[in-house]
Design an enzyme around this catalytic site. Structure first.
Site, PDB file in Angstrom:
ATOM      1  CD  GLU A 147      40.710  47.926  38.703  1.00  0.00           C
ATOM      2  OE1 GLU A 147      41.213  48.700  39.527  1.00  0.00           O
ATOM      3  OE2 GLU A 147      40.308  46.790  39.024  1.00  0.00           O
ATOM      4  CD  GLU A 256      39.085  41.319  38.210  1.00  0.00           C
ATOM      5  OE1 GLU A 256      38.720  41.851  39.272  1.00  0.00           O
ATOM      6  OE2 GLU A 256      40.088  41.710  37.582  1.00  0.00           O
TER       7      GLU A 256
HETATM    8  O1  G3I Z   1      51.299  38.866  49.995  1.00  0.00           O
HETATM    9  C1  G3I Z   1      51.177  39.840  51.039  1.00  0.00           C
HETATM   10  C2  G3I Z   1      51.654  39.237  52.366  1.00  0.00           C
HETATM   11  O2  G3I Z   1      53.046  38.961  52.288  1.00  0.00           O
HETATM   12  C3  G3I Z   1      51.373  40.242  53.497  1.00  0.00           C
HETATM   13  O3  G3I Z   1      51.744  39.661  54.733  1.00  0.00           O
HETATM   14  C4  G3I Z   1      49.875  40.585  53.500  1.00  0.00           C
HETATM   15  C5  G3I Z   1      49.501  41.564  54.588  1.00  0.00           C
HETATM   16  O4  G3I Z   1      49.893  42.855  54.195  1.00  0.00           O
HETATM   17  O5  G3I Z   1      49.527  41.176  52.224  1.00  0.00           O
HETATM   18  C6  G3I Z   1      49.715  40.240  51.164  1.00  0.00           C
HETATM   19  O6  G3I Z   1      49.373  40.871  49.940  1.00  0.00           O
HETATM   20  C7  G3I Z   1      47.957  41.032  49.773  1.00  0.00           C
HETATM   21  C8  G3I Z   1      47.548  40.319  48.466  1.00  0.00           C
HETATM   22  O7  G3I Z   1      46.168  40.547  48.182  1.00  0.00           O
HETATM   23  C9  G3I Z   1      47.806  38.816  48.549  1.00  0.00           C
HETATM   24  O8  G3I Z   1      47.000  38.265  49.569  1.00  0.00           O
HETATM   25  C10 G3I Z   1      47.674  42.520  49.647  1.00  0.00           C
HETATM   26  O9  G3I Z   1      47.916  43.141  50.894  1.00  0.00           O
HETATM   27  C11 G3I Z   1      46.205  42.719  49.244  1.00  0.00           C
HETATM   28  O10 G3I Z   1      45.976  44.100  48.968  1.00  0.00           O
HETATM   29  C12 G3I Z   1      45.919  41.948  47.964  1.00  0.00           C
HETATM   30  O11 G3I Z   1      44.551  42.104  47.663  1.00  0.00           O
HETATM   31  C13 G3I Z   1      44.233  41.787  46.299  1.00  0.00           C
HETATM   32  C14 G3I Z   1      43.755  43.070  45.594  1.00  0.00           C
HETATM   33  O12 G3I Z   1      43.333  42.760  44.261  1.00  0.00           O
HETATM   34  C15 G3I Z   1      44.878  44.098  45.491  1.00  0.00           C
HETATM   35  O13 G3I Z   1      45.914  43.587  44.687  1.00  0.00           O
HETATM   36  C16 G3I Z   1      43.095  40.756  46.311  1.00  0.00           C
HETATM   37  O14 G3I Z   1      43.585  39.516  46.831  1.00  0.00           O
HETATM   38  C17 G3I Z   1      42.593  40.535  44.886  1.00  0.00           C
HETATM   39  O15 G3I Z   1      41.440  39.691  44.893  1.00  0.00           O
HETATM   40  C18 G3I Z   1      42.186  41.878  44.259  1.00  0.00           C
HETATM   41  O16 G3I Z   1      41.832  41.637  42.933  1.00  0.00           O
HETATM   42  C19 G3I Z   1      41.496  42.826  42.179  1.00  0.00           C
HETATM   43  C20 G3I Z   1      41.984  42.618  40.763  1.00  0.00           C
HETATM   44  O17 G3I Z   1      43.380  42.399  40.775  1.00  0.00           O
HETATM   45  C21 G3I Z   1      41.616  43.820  39.898  1.00  0.00           C
HETATM   46  N1  G3I Z   1      40.180  44.052  39.935  1.00  0.00           N
HETATM   47  C22 G3I Z   1      39.638  44.230  41.286  1.00  0.00           C
HETATM   48  C23 G3I Z   1      39.960  43.003  42.128  1.00  0.00           C
HETATM   49  C24 G3I Z   1      39.355  43.134  43.496  1.00  0.00           C
HETATM   50  O18 G3I Z   1      39.931  44.227  44.148  1.00  0.00           O
END
Ligand code: G3I
Length: 357
Positions: A147, A256
């Site tokens: 991105e 995705e």
């Molecule tokens: O692991 C922490 C945990 O320790 C904590 O307690 C919890 C609450 O804050 O957060 C957890 O991390 C989360 C992580 O997912 C794992 O569950 C993050 O907050 C959360 O922001 C993260 O969301 C991911 C997002 O990307 C941001 O990285 C989504 O699962 C994931 O599906 C999404 O995937 C992205 C691709 O990487 C890039 N393209 C878009 C796609 C959708 O947004």
């Protein structure tokens, strides 16, 4: 007031997983079929059985992102990644590392010269050498950059205004690809983004890809994320995009894929967009109506017909194993979503049967 949809009952009539037609088997030889997995150590036995029966590759949904794997300058968190790499080797799954340079889930210190005297340029080099080097030869590919292309070009720019761009200028993109190649001479190296099928953003992405290739960056392919909304799938633009990216000699992948059954603001997958949903807007909290599932099945089938027509398309990865694991249950706000091929009880949905039919 619409009558609430009937409760989704577990589909007791669904055949046992091993007797279901295998998605990867019917696509073998042309398309790798993958799904995003958050942590292979947290898969239930049934989830693992479903994954191994239907999918030939996985993408690390989160554990290989900059902040989760490298939370502090001198501290890495390799344990869940070591486990995922071992799992994929044990089960002959291709593993896609996701991702090295991204404006999301990257620690702020990445972009600053710290007390250790390391500049952002050196931090990026060190991160790639440590992370990519640790798994060299064991990953199928990396989403090297995620991105980085601007969603809009108000002032003629073509790159997204990210901390990496502000710290290092455009060259960070070439540096990232070249250092990934140096750290792993074999892995396929991809550029990954959403809305790459849309004409305007596609033009900017083609410009970036051509510049990378001209600069000697070893770009193997382009990942079109495919976070589409039911009844709004841009089929014609997708077909034009496959042809135009393939014309650069690149692999084209849909990395995705999900079909959101609930409308959302037009922002594709920009995580910066958040909104609250009222209970009334959580339309399918008790299950997804049959007519919606039927349209989803038709549109997934139409997509796969497109994917299978083009030899340049090498992989389709669903962004989650089943509906219960989808990021779309939480973004852009909390509501019960049904975007994938398997429901929360891990039973095949009409879309699965349409694809294997
Ligand atoms: O692991 C922490 C945990 O320790 C904590 O307690 C919890 C609450 O804050 O957060 C957890 O991390 C989360 C992580 O997912 C794992 O569950 C993050 O907050 C959360 O922001 C993260 O969301 C991911 C997002 O990307 C941001 O990285 C989504 O699962 C994931 O599906 C999404 O995937 C992205 C691709 O990487 C890039 N393209 C878009 C796609 C959708 O947004």
């Amino acid at each position: 007031m619409a009558t609430p949809p009937r409760k989704q009952l577990p589909n007791s009539a669904a055949p046992a997983i091993d007797s279901q037609p295998s998605l990867k088997a019917i696509s073998a030889g042309h398309l790798d079929i993958g799904c995003a997995v958050h942590d292979t150590q947290r898969l239930s036995p049934k989830e693992q059985q479903l994954l191994l029966h239907h999918f030939s590759s996985i993408t690390a949904e989160n554990v290989m992102k900059p902040e989760p794997i490298h939370p502090e300058p001198q501290r890495y968190r390799f344990e869940p990644v070591d486990a995922m790499v071992g799992f994929c080797e044990q089960h002959a799954l291709k593993l896609i590392g996701h991702t090295l340079a991204w404006h999301q889930q990257s620690p702020a210190w990445f972009f600053e010269t710290g007390d250790d005297g390391l500049s952002p340029k050196h931090r990026l080099s060190q991160h790639i050498a440590e992370v990519v080097g640790r798994y060299a030869g064991r990953l199928h590919a990396w989403d090297v950059v995620n991105e980085a292309v601007a969603d809009t070009a108000a002032n003629g720019e073509y790159l997204r205004d990210t901390p990496w761009l502000r710290a290092l200028g455009e060259d960070y993109l070439i540096q990232t690809f070249k250092e990934a190649r140096k750290a792993d001479p074999k892995a396929r190296l991809y550029y990954n983004d959403y809305n790459l099928e849309r004409r305007d953003k596609r033009a900017r992405a083609l410009k970036l890809l051509q510049r990378l290739l001209d600069a000697g960056a070893d770009v193997s392919g382009v990942g079109i994320q495919g976070h589409w909304i039911l009844d709004q799938v841009p089929f014609e633009e997708i077909e034009q995009s496959i042809e135009q990216y393939a014309a650069l000699g690149l692999e084209v992948m849909f990395t995705e894929l999900d079909l959101d059954v609930i409308d959302r603001p037009d922002c594709s997958a920009d995580l910066d967009v958040q909104r609250a949903y009222s209970l009334e807007e959580d339309l399918y909290r008790d299950g997804c109506p049959p007519d919606v599932l039927a349209r989803q099945a038709e549109q997934y089938a139409q997509l796969f017909q497109l994917f299978r027509q083009h030899p340049a398309v090498t992989r389709v990865t669903f962004w989650g194993l089943h509906d219960g694991q989808s990021w779309l249950n939480h973004w852009p706000g909390t509501r019960t979503n049904h975007p994938l091929l398997f429901d929360r009880a891990l039973n095949p949905k009409p879309a699965f049967w349409q694809l294997v039919g």
